[in-house]
Motif scaffolding. Structure first.
Motif, PDB file in Angstrom:
ATOM      1  N   LYS A  43       0.961  -1.100  -0.343  1.00 34.55           N
ATOM      2  CA  LYS A  43      -0.342   0.077  -0.228  1.00 34.55           C
ATOM      3  C   LYS A  43       1.053   1.326  -0.396  1.00 34.55           C
ATOM      4  O   LYS A  43       0.779   2.348  -0.914  1.00 34.55           O
ATOM      5  N   GLY A  44       1.855   1.582   1.322  1.00 33.23           N
ATOM      6  CA  GLY A  44       2.747   2.450   1.026  1.00 33.23           C
ATOM      7  C   GLY A  44       4.688   2.108   0.919  1.00 33.23           C
ATOM      8  O   GLY A  44       5.342   3.274   1.373  1.00 33.23           O
ATOM      9  N   THR A  45       5.260   1.194   0.001  1.00 36.30           N
ATOM     10  CA  THR A  45       5.697   0.972   0.489  1.00 36.30           C
ATOM     11  C   THR A  45       6.729  -0.123  -1.268  1.00 36.30           C
ATOM     12  O   THR A  45       5.594  -0.330  -1.132  1.00 36.30           O
ATOM     13  N   ILE A  46       7.866   0.810  -0.685  1.00 34.92           N
ATOM     14  CA  ILE A  46       8.434   0.084  -2.169  1.00 34.92           C
ATOM     15  C   ILE A  46       9.906  -1.079  -2.056  1.00 34.92           C
ATOM     16  O   ILE A  46      10.566  -0.393  -1.046  1.00 34.92           O
ATOM     17  N   GLN A  47       9.932  -2.186  -1.959  1.00 33.74           N
ATOM     18  CA  GLN A  47      11.289  -2.552  -1.640  1.00 33.74           C
ATOM     19  C   GLN A  47      12.138  -3.090  -2.744  1.00 33.74           C
ATOM     20  O   GLN A  47      12.190  -3.103  -3.467  1.00 33.74           O
ATOM     21  N   LEU A  48      13.560  -2.487  -2.680  1.00 38.07           N
ATOM     22  CA  LEU A  48      14.308  -2.063  -3.678  1.00 38.07           C
ATOM     23  C   LEU A  48      15.400  -2.873  -3.088  1.00 38.07           C
ATOM     24  O   LEU A  48      15.981  -2.758  -2.427  1.00 38.07           O
ATOM     25  N   PRO A  49      15.943  -3.657  -3.949  1.00 33.85           N
ATOM     26  CA  PRO A  49      16.716  -5.041  -3.663  1.00 33.85           C
ATOM     27  C   PRO A  49      18.634  -4.285  -3.148  1.00 33.85           C
ATOM     28  O   PRO A  49      18.473  -3.518  -3.949  1.00 33.85           O
ATOM     29  N   VAL A  50      18.791  -4.811  -2.612  1.00 37.19           N
ATOM     30  CA  VAL A  50      19.852  -4.415  -2.066  1.00 37.19           C
ATOM     31  C   VAL A  50      21.518  -4.759  -3.549  1.00 37.19           C
ATOM     32  O   VAL A  50      22.317  -3.802  -3.505  1.00 37.19           O
ATOM     33  N   ASP A  51      21.347  -5.762  -4.412  1.00 35.44           N
ATOM     34  CA  ASP A  51      21.964  -6.159  -5.321  1.00 35.44           C
ATOM     35  C   ASP A  51      21.631  -6.097  -6.382  1.00 35.44           C
ATOM     36  O   ASP A  51      22.169  -6.282  -6.868  1.00 35.44           O
ATOM     37  N   LYS A  52      21.234  -4.760  -6.271  1.00 36.59           N
ATOM     38  CA  LYS A  52      20.675  -4.131  -7.253  1.00 36.59           C
ATOM     39  C   LYS A  52      20.951  -2.551  -7.304  1.00 36.59           C
ATOM     40  O   LYS A  52      20.521  -2.180  -6.688  1.00 36.59           O
ATOM     41  N   PRO A  53      20.997  -1.786  -8.684  1.00 38.65           N
ATOM     42  CA  PRO A  53      21.753  -0.747  -8.758  1.00 38.65           C
ATOM     43  C   PRO A  53      19.914   1.240  -8.699  1.00 38.65           C
ATOM     44  O   PRO A  53      19.325  -0.312  -8.443  1.00 38.65           O
ATOM     45  N   LEU A  54      20.038   1.586  -7.517  1.00 41.62           N
ATOM     46  CA  LEU A  54      19.425   2.415  -6.820  1.00 41.62           C
ATOM     47  C   LEU A  54      18.081   2.644  -8.181  1.00 41.62           C
ATOM     48  O   LEU A  54      19.088   3.346  -8.737  1.00 41.62           O
ATOM     49  N   PRO A  55      16.818   2.910  -8.613  1.00 43.31           N
ATOM     50  CA  PRO A  55      16.652   3.589  -9.516  1.00 43.31           C
ATOM     51  C   PRO A  55      16.392   5.276  -8.894  1.00 43.31           C
ATOM     52  O   PRO A  55      15.096   6.146  -8.547  1.00 43.31           O
ATOM     53  N   GLU A  56      17.136   5.757  -9.386  1.00 45.80           N
ATOM     54  CA  GLU A  56      17.573   7.154  -8.687  1.00 45.80           C
ATOM     55  C   GLU A  56      16.980   8.448  -9.264  1.00 45.80           C
ATOM     56  O   GLU A  56      16.078   8.782  -8.504  1.00 45.80           O
ATOM     57  N   SER A  57      16.579   8.393 -10.745  1.00 46.00           N
ATOM     58  CA  SER A  57      15.682   8.874 -11.476  1.00 46.00           C
ATOM     59  C   SER A  57      14.197   8.972 -10.757  1.00 46.00           C
ATOM     60  O   SER A  57      13.276   9.892 -10.357  1.00 46.00           O
ATOM     61  N   LEU A  58      13.548   7.829 -10.576  1.00 51.16           N
ATOM     62  CA  LEU A  58      12.292   6.817 -10.310  1.00 51.16           C
ATOM     63  C   LEU A  58      12.179   7.808  -8.706  1.00 51.16           C
ATOM     64  O   LEU A  58      10.913   8.203  -8.551  1.00 51.16           O
ATOM     65  N   ILE A  59      13.075   8.136  -8.300  1.00 46.32           N
ATOM     66  CA  ILE A  59      13.309   8.035  -6.643  1.00 46.32           C
ATOM     67  C   ILE A  59      12.942   9.634  -6.042  1.00 46.32           C
ATOM     68  O   ILE A  59      12.178  10.290  -5.798  1.00 46.32           O
ATOM     69  N   ARG A  60      13.630  10.693  -7.992  1.00 47.08           N
ATOM     70  CA  ARG A  60      13.427  11.828  -7.791  1.00 47.08           C
ATOM     71  C   ARG A  60      12.168  12.219  -7.894  1.00 47.08           C
ATOM     72  O   ARG A  60      11.937  12.910  -7.601  1.00 47.08           O
ATOM     73  N   GLN A  61      11.534  10.952  -8.630  1.00 56.34           N
ATOM     74  CA  GLN A  61      10.466  11.575  -9.351  1.00 56.34           C
ATOM     75  C   GLN A  61       9.300  11.457  -8.483  1.00 56.34           C
ATOM     76  O   GLN A  61       8.498  12.254  -8.185  1.00 56.34           O
ATOM     77  N   ILE A  62       9.173  10.456  -7.837  1.00 64.31           N
ATOM     78  CA  ILE A  62       8.285  10.089  -6.327  1.00 64.31           C
ATOM     79  C   ILE A  62       8.164  11.136  -5.618  1.00 64.31           C
ATOM     80  O   ILE A  62       7.927  11.729  -5.268  1.00 64.31           O
ATOM     81  N   VAL A  63       9.836  11.606  -5.030  1.00 63.83           N
ATOM     82  CA  VAL A  63       9.782  13.243  -4.027  1.00 63.83           C
ATOM     83  C   VAL A  63       9.510  13.943  -4.432  1.00 63.83           C
ATOM     84  O   VAL A  63       8.561  14.429  -4.503  1.00 63.83           O
ATOM     85  N   ARG A  64       9.481  14.325  -6.068  1.00 67.59           N
ATOM     86  CA  ARG A  64       8.727  15.810  -6.572  1.00 67.59           C
ATOM     87  C   ARG A  64       7.573  15.802  -6.447  1.00 67.59           C
ATOM     88  O   ARG A  64       6.887  16.503  -6.283  1.00 67.59           O
ATOM     89  N   PHE A  65       6.626  13.880  -6.445  1.00 66.48           N
ATOM     90  CA  PHE A  65       5.385  14.255  -7.167  1.00 66.48           C
ATOM     91  C   PHE A  65       4.871  14.189  -5.010  1.00 66.48           C
ATOM     92  O   PHE A  65       3.659  15.255  -4.938  1.00 66.48           O
ATOM     93  N   ASN A  66       5.580  13.963  -4.915  1.00 66.38           N
ATOM     94  CA  ASN A  66       5.104  14.062  -2.841  1.00 66.38           C
ATOM     95  C   ASN A  66       5.035  15.484  -2.731  1.00 66.38           C
ATOM     96  O   ASN A  66       4.676  16.458  -1.954  1.00 66.38           O
ATOM     97  N   LEU A  67       6.175  16.127  -2.699  1.00 63.37           N
ATOM     98  CA  LEU A  67       6.350  17.563  -2.804  1.00 63.37           C
ATOM     99  C   LEU A  67       5.013  18.748  -3.425  1.00 63.37           C
ATOM    100  O   LEU A  67       4.847  19.701  -2.299  1.00 63.37           O
ATOM    101  N   ASP A  68       4.554  17.937  -4.409  1.00 67.53           N
ATOM    102  CA  ASP A  68       3.712  18.429  -5.123  1.00 67.53           C
ATOM    103  C   ASP A  68       1.994  18.480  -4.458  1.00 67.53           C
ATOM    104  O   ASP A  68       1.053  19.054  -5.234  1.00 67.53           O
ATOM    105  N   LEU A  69       1.906  17.863  -3.456  1.00 66.30           N
ATOM    106  CA  LEU A  69       1.077  17.029  -3.206  1.00 66.30           C
ATOM    107  C   LEU A  69       0.064  17.884  -2.117  1.00 66.30           C
ATOM    108  O   LEU A  69       0.847  18.790  -1.395  1.00 66.30           O
ATOM    109  N   PRO A  70      -0.888  18.387  -2.026  1.00 63.25           N
ATOM    110  CA  PRO A  70      -1.425  19.146  -1.154  1.00 63.25           C
ATOM    111  C   PRO A  70      -0.692  18.787  -0.092  1.00 63.25           C
ATOM    112  O   PRO A  70      -1.858  18.206   0.051  1.00 63.25           O
TER     113      PRO A  70
END
Length: 70
Positions: A43-70
């Motif tokens: 429901k509110g969680t994303i699990q990112l495997p430690v043995d794979k590169p972080l999806p930095e661009s996606l994380i940035r998009q998610i943070v920007r999305f949350n910053l824009d929420l009312p």
């Protein structure tokens, strides 16, 4: 749990043995469901495997999305 906060909680994160958990909230999970198809989510969680590169661009998009929420 470490949290990025800007007038409200933006995203939480935690390190586990086999994954990094990020907790952006349910709205972000719904908004980015297509891009999150390769990751375990709930429901509110994303699990990112430690043995794979972080999806930095996606994380940035998610943070920007949350910053824009009312």
């Amino acid at each position: 749990m470490p949290t990025f906060y800007f007038h409200r909680n933006i995203i939480h994160f935690a390190n586990f043995k086999h994954h990094i958990g990020i907790y952006p909230g349910a709205e972000a999970i719904i908004q980015f469901a297509g891009q999150l198809a390769d990751y375990k989510t709930s429901k509110g969680t994303i699990q990112l495997p430690v043995d794979k590169p972080l999806p930095e661009s996606l994380i940035r998009q998610i943070v920007r999305f949350n910053l824009d929420l009312p």
